[in-house]
Scaffold this motif. Structure first.
Motif, PDB file in Angstrom:
ATOM      1  N   GLY A 155      -4.367   6.837  -7.323  1.00 62.43           N
ATOM      2  CA  GLY A 155      -4.001   5.846  -6.298  1.00 62.43           C
ATOM      3  C   GLY A 155      -2.909   4.879  -6.721  1.00 62.43           C
ATOM      4  N   TYR A 166      -0.023   0.972  -4.017  1.00 66.79           N
ATOM      5  CA  TYR A 166      -1.405   1.292  -4.361  1.00 66.79           C
ATOM      6  C   TYR A 166      -2.176   1.815  -3.150  1.00 66.79           C
ATOM      7  N   THR A 167      -3.232   2.575  -3.414  1.00 68.50           N
ATOM      8  CA  THR A 167      -4.236   2.757  -2.364  1.00 68.50           C
ATOM      9  C   THR A 167      -5.122   1.501  -2.422  1.00 68.50           C
ATOM     10  N   LEU A 195       0.818  -1.209   0.000  1.00 70.84           N
ATOM     11  CA  LEU A 195       0.000   0.000   0.000  1.00 70.84           C
ATOM     12  C   LEU A 195       0.855   1.264   0.000  1.00 70.84           C
ATOM     13  N   TYR A 196       0.326   2.271  -0.641  1.00 78.35           N
ATOM     14  CA  TYR A 196       1.031   3.558  -0.670  1.00 78.35           C
ATOM     15  C   TYR A 196       1.038   4.194   0.717  1.00 78.35           C
ATOM     16  N   ARG A 197       2.174   4.711   1.102  1.00 78.49           N
ATOM     17  CA  ARG A 197       2.272   5.543   2.319  1.00 78.49           C
ATOM     18  C   ARG A 197       3.437   6.497   2.075  1.00 78.49           C
TER      19      ARG A 197
END
Ligand SMILES: C[S@@+](CC[C@H](N)C(=O)[O-])C[C@H]1O[C@@H](n2cnc3c(N)ncnc32)[C@H](O)[C@@H]1O
Length: 309
Positions: free
Chosen positions: A234, A273-274, A188-190
């Protein structure tokens, strides 16, 4: 140990020389050299990687229910299996439940495939390794034909994110039949993903193909960058580029390759990704139905169980 070869070592060595000439090294070369294998195994067993390993242990607990409609036999085909460590918990859970598991790890790295096969044999699981290029739709299809449906496909360790995910998810989804299942994860995106990606173990992994042909850290540096992929909200990617600080001359597969100071080599990348973008990829680009989606407790990874729509 049985390994079927669709992609030979000679082909990989030739492709590596061509890729270096083109200054663009794709993902498969980052797991091919002995130094890369060592760096990857260190990274995948590091503290940083544990949340994803734990997420796959949780998938292992659900393996029985995911494959309930299969009957006794469960063929498991893992695209980009690496050393198979994330697949192992799931297969052990199936075996403990009395299911007959046949494992087909698919990877371009001979060394990692050998580990995946040897570990499966230790667990008394029937195994056939498939050395193939999973960026080739033809190789994906041939590998997926190794077993009859229903079969369980796995894609672990953000392997999808090492390719253009919009294309790759379609090629993977094309291998599924109605009763098959795919378990796939994504990172996941952060905002803090970039410093994490550039930490020491990951840098070692990124540098390993160059170090393997005699390039040193005095010859240049790798720069990490985080970008958005504007094709969809995203989607993010972490890219790597090697910048030569001096003129270089290396010999690869009996070919001499020169590189001038200031030149750059595009290296592998990985997507982030979101949760919404990951689902969009699977549903809209892969034409898959997401049966279940789970976030890892630390919120860094997402896993999805999918079926063909
Ligand atoms: C991020 S690692 C994940 C490995 C394993 N699934 C895990 O989670 O530990 C990506 C794997 O994909 C393999 N790979 C990368 N590009 C490939 C290609 N074009 N064809 C076949 N395998 C490839 C690498 O050798 C590596 O084992």
């Amino acid at each position: 140990m049985n390994i079927e070869v669709l992609l030979t070592e000679a082909e990989i060595a030739h492709e590596f020389a061509e890729a270096l000439e083109a200054r663009d090294l794709p993902e498969k070369f980052f797991y091919w050299f002995p130094l890369s294998v060592r760096a990857w195994r260190e990274l995948s067993q590091s503290e940083e990687h544990q949340p994803l390993n734990r997420a796959w242990n949780v998938i292992g607990e659900k393996a029985q229910s995911i494959t309930r409609h299969f009957g006794k036999a469960v063929p498991v085909i893992s695209f980009g299996a690496g050393d198979g460590s994330k697949d192992r918990a799931l297969m052990q859970a199936l075996r403990s439940a009395g299911r007959q598991v046949k494992y087909f790890p698919v990877d371009a790295s001979q060394a990692l495939l050998e580990i995946a096969c040897a570990d499966a044999e230790d667990d008394e699981i029937e195994v056939l390794g498939i050395k193939a290029d999973i960026s080739s739709p033809m190789h994906l299809m041939l590998a997926s034909d190794a077993a009859e449906s229903p079969k369980l496909f796995l894609m672990a360790g953000n392997t999808l994110g090492g390719f253009d995910p919009l294309e790759q998810v379609r090629h993977v989804a094309d291998c599924l039949h109605a009763e098959d299942r795919l378990v796939i994860d994504g990172e996941l995106y952060r905002p803090e993903a970039l410093p994490a990606a550039a930490q020491t173990d990951a840098k070692k992994l990124a540098f390993a193909p160059l170090a393997s042909i005699g390039v040193t850290e005095e010859d240049g540096q790798i720069r990490f960058e985080q970008k958005r992929d504007e094709r969809h909200e995203g989607l993010y990617m972490i890219t790597k580029r090697f910048h030569a600080d001096r003129d270089l001359r290396v010999t690869v597969a009996a070919r001499e390759i020169q590189m001038a100071r200031g030149e750059r080599i595009f290296m592998n990348f990985h997507y982030l990704y979101t949760p919404e973008a990951f689902r969009w990829l699977l549903e809209k680009k892969g034409g898959l139905e997401v049966l279940e989606q789970t976030l890892s407790p630390d919120g860094r990874f997402i896993t999805a169980v999918c079926a063909k729509k």
